[in-house]
Design a protein around this motif. Sequence first.
Motif, PDB file in Angstrom:
ATOM      1  N   ARG A 180       0.874  -1.185   0.000  1.00 39.98           N
ATOM      2  CA  ARG A 180       0.000   0.000   0.000  1.00 39.98           C
ATOM      3  C   ARG A 180       0.908   1.232   0.000  1.00 39.98           C
ATOM      4  NH1 ARG A 180      -5.072   1.788   2.164  1.00 39.98           N
ATOM      5  NH2 ARG A 180      -5.870  -0.313   1.885  1.00 39.98           N
ATOM      6  N   ALA A 205       0.086  -5.911   6.276  1.00 35.50           N
ATOM      7  CA  ALA A 205      -1.044  -6.301   5.415  1.00 35.50           C
ATOM      8  C   ALA A 205      -1.797  -7.494   6.011  1.00 35.50           C
ATOM      9  CB  ALA A 205      -0.573  -6.610   3.995  1.00 35.50           C
ATOM     10  N   GLY A 237     -10.165  -2.351   2.454  1.00 32.90           N
ATOM     11  CA  GLY A 237      -8.745  -2.049   2.554  1.00 32.90           C
ATOM     12  C   GLY A 237      -8.125  -2.406   3.884  1.00 32.90           C
ATOM     13  N   SER A 241      -4.828  -5.314   3.209  1.00 33.34           N
ATOM     14  CA  SER A 241      -4.636  -4.033   2.502  1.00 33.34           C
ATOM     15  C   SER A 241      -5.474  -3.943   1.229  1.00 33.34           C
ATOM     16  CB  SER A 241      -3.150  -3.817   2.174  1.00 33.34           C
ATOM     17  OG  SER A 241      -2.409  -3.615   3.345  1.00 33.34           O
ATOM     18  N   TYR A 316       5.841  -4.748  -6.037  1.00 33.18           N
ATOM     19  CA  TYR A 316       4.607  -3.964  -5.892  1.00 33.18           C
ATOM     20  C   TYR A 316       4.116  -3.479  -7.256  1.00 33.18           C
ATOM     21  CZ  TYR A 316       1.582   0.018  -4.842  1.00 33.18           C
ATOM     22  OH  TYR A 316       0.525   0.895  -4.808  1.00 33.18           O
ATOM     23  N   VAL A 324      -4.835  -2.003  -6.868  1.00 31.31           N
ATOM     24  CA  VAL A 324      -5.218  -1.297  -5.650  1.00 31.31           C
ATOM     25  C   VAL A 324      -4.723   0.149  -5.518  1.00 31.31           C
ATOM     26  CG1 VAL A 324      -5.303  -3.480  -4.361  1.00 31.31           C
ATOM     27  CG2 VAL A 324      -3.242  -2.059  -4.255  1.00 31.31           C
ATOM     28  N   HIS A 325      -3.707   0.516  -6.261  1.00 36.56           N
ATOM     29  CA  HIS A 325      -3.047   1.798  -6.000  1.00 36.56           C
ATOM     30  C   HIS A 325      -4.023   2.979  -6.041  1.00 36.56           C
ATOM     31  CE1 HIS A 325       0.568   4.331  -5.736  1.00 36.56           C
ATOM     32  NE2 HIS A 325      -0.074   5.172  -6.545  1.00 36.56           N
ATOM     33  N   TRP A 328      -7.212   3.681  -2.618  1.00 36.10           N
ATOM     34  CA  TRP A 328      -7.122   4.275  -1.285  1.00 36.10           C
ATOM     35  C   TRP A 328      -6.074   5.374  -1.197  1.00 36.10           C
ATOM     36  CZ3 TRP A 328      -7.726  -1.065  -1.896  1.00 36.10           C
ATOM     37  CH2 TRP A 328      -8.926  -1.595  -1.415  1.00 36.10           C
TER      38      TRP A 328
END
Length: 328
Positions: A180, A205, A237, A241, A316, A324-325, A328
């Motif tokens: 994250r 996470a 989230g 995560s 990542y 996911v980036h 959140w």
Amino acid sequence: MNYRKLGKTDFNISEISLGTWQVGGKWGSAFDNKTADELLNTAIDNGVNFIDTADVYENGLSETAVGRVVRSRSERIYVATKCGRQINPHVNEGYQPKVLQKFVEDSLKRMNLETLDLIQLHCPPTEVYYRPEIFEMFDRLKDQGKILNLGVSVEKVEEALKAIEYSNVTTVQIIFNLFRQRPSQLFFSEARKKDIGIIARVPLASGLLTGKFDSKTIFEPQDHRNFNRNGDAFDKGETFSGIDYNLGLKAVEKLKTLFPDTTNLAPIALQWILSFEDISCIIPGASTANHVMSNLSVYDLPKLTPEKIKAMNAIYEEYIKPSVHHLW
């Protein structure tokens, strides 16, 4: 233990601190006061001087345990708690100054403390961040000697950016870990300008970054890693995560290839977070004293090299960022 300044609070706190969501034992088990006391004392014995709790953790039993142990110690231990999640339904309209004030006073009674070092709004609905009267109420609590500082715990970067527009907000607690990474962009730079303390939560996470889970791992029915993978109970989230579990396992397997002689990735994941100077502290959770010592073993490892950090970030970029980036 190393210590860092918690923003404009000027508290000098342990960079590895303690989160107490499961301080009385594993998720789903009955709260065990003996386990809680052992865990908290182990942390303090090893230099932890900042403990984060919340009124909803184990229906107040976490706060009670924290207060009991802190009062028994001679060291200066900074106590942070959170309020707001008791509101049911958890909606903007439920956030009223008198309601929040009572939550704070109840926390003080449970912990048998005169003053809270830090009170944090506990992931309120986004609309709450646009209500100055909510934030102004905490100035009155400070004048009354009930709190020293106000902070917020947030779900989204956008909420963090809005919160720090209020001059009395001193800290932001935000999910930040190898999986994250978005907070390290705009939010970190804006927080730096305003001397905001940044508390990294969910640093492993939900245990995924320990490297100890696989496709056969079974989580108890009462464990959010079982029932909240799709956000059925609270924000998605908060669990792994927000990453698809199986995708997360693939990324962790790739991570293991960078550290072939390591059986526990937790201290490596924590060290990655500590490589960011903007971080004031990390609050990994623990359900046993052994978990506390595992988190503190970060100091037993050689420092991560820039090459290793670059390789970790590449994992990542390849596995996690696309899904996911932006969320959140």
